[in-house]
Design an enzyme around this catalytic site. Structure first.
Site, short mmCIF file in Angstrom:
data_model
loop_
_atom_site.label_atom_id
_atom_site.label_comp_id
_atom_site.label_asym_id
_atom_site.label_seq_id
_atom_site.Cartn_x
_atom_site.Cartn_y
_atom_site.Cartn_z
CD GLU A 51 103.19 63.13 -7.43
OE1 GLU A 51 103.94 63.67 -7.86
OE2 GLU A 51 102.87 62.27 -8.28
CE LYS A 53 99.88 59.59 -8.63
NZ LYS A 53 101.14 59.32 -9.31
CE LYS A 113 105.88 64.60 -10.55
NZ LYS A 113 105.72 63.09 -10.12
CD GLU A 162 110.60 62.69 -13.74
OE1 GLU A 162 109.87 63.02 -12.59
OE2 GLU A 162 110.24 62.12 -14.58
CG ASN A 183 110.94 59.10 -12.29
OD1 ASN A 183 110.62 58.10 -11.52
ND2 ASN A 183 109.88 59.65 -13.36
CD GLU A 213 111.45 62.71 -9.29
OE1 GLU A 213 110.34 62.59 -10.21
OE2 GLU A 213 112.24 63.33 -9.98
CB SER A 214 108.79 56.69 -9.03
OG SER A 214 108.19 57.78 -9.75
#
Length: 471
Positions: A51, A53, A113, A162, A183, A213-214
Site C-alpha cells: 500500500e 499513502k 482504496k 472489505e 480487515n 488486511e491490516s
C-alpha cells in the site's frame, strides 16, 4: 464518533460533486490504461498487496515522503503482487491523481482504496486507471453494496469487498462478492486484532478469494495466516513505517530473510559486473557517483537499472549538492542513497525528504566513539568503515586485524542500540565471515572482490556470498 461516522459527510459531499461533474462530462479512461487482472495477480499463495499513502489518522506521527511512483517501483522489485493506494487526500495524503504514475512505474495492478458511497466515486476511480476498487461493506446498505458491486464488475474492474465481522461477510456474499477482504482493524475504534482473519475465514466459500488486511508486520505472521487459509495479504502500515519500505516488502514476500546479514557489493562500474553481483545473490549493488577511481556516470548507472530492473541499487556520494542526489535518484531509479563525506544530520534528512529514499551514512570508528553517530538517529542505516584517506595496504597485518576487530565491536554496540549497521573495512574472502558473524545488517565490499580497480571478480563475489551464507 467513530472514524467512519466522522468522514461519511465529506464522502457524501464528494459523491455529489463528482455526480454533478459527470452529468456534464462523460468519464473517459485513458486508452493506454488497459485493465490489469487484480484477481489473477493475488491468486498466488502468500501474495502481498503493498500500500501507498502519505499519512494515517491511526498514527498522527507517521509521514511518508516517497513519491507514490517511487514506492510502486520499489514494491514491484520487492516481489509485491499488486499495489494499493488510499485515495482520500484529506486523511491519507494520496489521491486518484497518483494512480497513473503508479501504473506507469511498474506493471502491477492497482487497487484504489477509498470510502465509496456512490456510483460517481466508482466512475472516478475507473477514469483514473484503477484496476480494482475497495468497497467497505459496513459503509453501505445492502441495496447500495449490491448495485455498486455490479457497477464495478460492469466496468471491467474487480472489487475487494472489505468485511470486519460475520454480518459483513454474509451481506458481501449475498451481494455477489468474488474477493473478500477481512480487515483486522476495527474502523470504528481503530483497534487491530490479527485473530480476526482466522476467526472469519471458515465463513468464506472456497471459490472466493480472501485477503487479510491490516496489522501484518512480519513474514511469520503472513505464514501463520496463510496456514489458517488466508490467500493474500494487504500491508500498508508496516511498509510505510519502515525507514526502507523496499527492504520491508522483500522481507514480507520472503525475498530477504528477516535478521539475515545482507551483502552489498560496491564500486560497480559496468552492467556486466552489476549483473554478476546480482546473479550471485548480492542484495545491494553500490555505484559510486563521486570523483574517484570507481566513479560511474549517470548514463551508465541508468543502464545498470535498465538491465537489472529487480536489483536494489545504491548511489554513493561524497559531500554532494542536494540537486545532484535528486537528479541521480531519478536518472538511475535508485533504492538507497549512501553519503560518504561530511554530510550533516540535517542534510541527510533533506535528502530523505527530497527523494523519499533511505539514507546510509558512512562513519568512522572515531565518529562512533566520540558520539557523532548519535546525531544521525534519523538515517535508515549507518555504515562503519575505515577513513577513506587511510592506506589499508600500508598497514601491517596485525594493525589491520586490530582495526577490523574494533569496527566489529562498534557495530555490535550500535546494533544493540537498535541501529541497522553496514560493516565495511577491507573485507573480502577469508575475513568477511568474521564481519558477518557479529550479525550486522549487511557487509560491504569493493576492493576485496576486485580483479583490478573498478573491475569485479565473479569468483571472489561467489566465494564471499558462500561465506556469508554459512555464518
Amino acid at each position: 464518533m467513530s472514524f467512519l461516522e466522522r468522514i461519511l459527510p465529506g464522502k457524501q459531499a464528494e459523491e455529489r460533486r463528482l455526480a454533478s461533474h459527470f452529468a456534464e462530462n462523460t468519464p473517459q479512461r485513458p486508452a493506454q490504461a488497459t485493465v490489469r487482472d487484480f484477481a489473477a495477480a493475488i491468486s498466488r499463495p502468500g501474495a502481498v498487496i503493498a500500500e501507498v499513502k502519505h499519512c494515517s489518522p491511526s498514527n498522527p506521527e507517521f509521514r511518508q515522503h516517497a513519491a507514490p511512483a517511487r514506492l510502486a517501483a520499489a514494491y514491484a522489485r520487492g516481489g509485491a503482487a499488486a499495489l494499493s493506494v488510499v485515495t482520500d487526500q484529506e486523511n491519507f495524503g494520496t489521491s486518484l491523481d497518483d494512480v497513473a504514475a503508479m501504473r506507469q512505474a511498474c506493471g502491477l495492478p492497482v487497487l484504489v482504496k477509498d470510502f465509496v458511497v456512490g456510483p460517481a466515486q466508482v466512475q472516478a476511480a475507473w477514469q483514473a486507471g484503477a484496476d480494482a476498487l475497495l468497497l467497505i461493506a459496513r459503509l453501505l446498505d445492502q441495496a447500495n453494496l449490491t448495485s455498486l458491486l455490479k457497477m464495478v464488475h460492469g466496468l471491467g474492474l474487480q472489487a475487494l469487498v472489505e468485511c470486519h465481522d460475520e454480518e459483513d461477510i454474509t451481506r458481501s456474499l449475498t451481494a455477489g462478492a468474488r474477493i473478500l477482504g477481512i480487515n483486522n482493524r476495527d474502523l470504528a475504534r481503530l483497534t487491530t486484532d490479527l485473530a480476526n482473519t482466522p476467526r472469519l475465514l471458515p465463513l468464506v466459500p472456497e471459490d472466493v478469494l480472501t485477503v487479510s488486511e491490516s496489522g501484518i508486520n512480519r513474514r511469520s505472521e503472513i505464514l501463520d495466516l496463510q496456514a489458517a487459509g488466508a490467500g493474500a495479504f494487504l500491508v500498508g502500515h508496516a511498509l510505510l513505517m519502515s525507514p526502507d519500505p523496499g527492504r520491508k516488502v522483500r522481507e514480507l514476500t520472503g525475498l530477504e530473510e528477516e535478521g539475515a546479514t545482507r551483502v552489498k557489493i560496491c564500486g560497480l562500474t559496468s552492467v556486466e559486473d552489476a549483473a554478476g553481483a546480482h546473479a550471485a545473490g548480492a542484495q545491494l549493488l553500490g555505484m559510486v557517483l563521486a570523483p574517484g577511481p570507481r566513479q560511474i556516470t549517470l548514463e551508465r548507472a541508468a543502464a545498470v537499472r535498465q538491465a537489472l530492473p529487480q536489483a536494489r541499487l545504491c548511489g554513493v556520494f561524497v559531500d554532494p549538492d542536494l540537486e545532484q542526489v535528486v537528479a541521480a535518484a531519478d536518472a538511475a531509479d535508485l533504492d538507497l542513497v549512501q553519503l560518504h563525506g561530511r554530510e550533516t544530520p540535517d542534510f541527510c534528512a533533506r535528502v530523505t525528504r527530497a527523494t523519499g529514499l533511505p539514507v546510509i551514512k558512512a562513519l568512522t570508528l572515531d565518529q562512533v566513539e566520540t558520539g557523532v553517530a548519535d546525531g544521525y538517529a534519523q538515517v535508515a542505516y549507518l555504515l562503519l568503515d575505515m577513513p577513506k584517506n587511510h592506506t589499508v595496504t600500508g598497514l601491517s597485518e596485525e594493525d589491520l586485524l586490530h582495526q577490523q576487530e574494533n569496527l566489529r565491536r562498534a557495530a555490535q554496540r550500535l546494533a544493540a542500540r537498535g541501529r541497522r549497521v553496514l560493516l565495511a573495512g577491507a573485507l573480502g574472502p577469508g575475513n568477511v565471515a568474521l564481519a558477518a558473524g557479529v550479525r550486522p545488517f549487511a557487509v560491504d565490499m569493493s576492493r576485496g572482490v576486485e580483479a583490478a580497480v573498478g573491475r569485479k571478480d565473479n569468483e571472489l563475489i561467489n566465494t564471499v556470498m558462500q561465506e556469508v551464507r554459512a555464518c
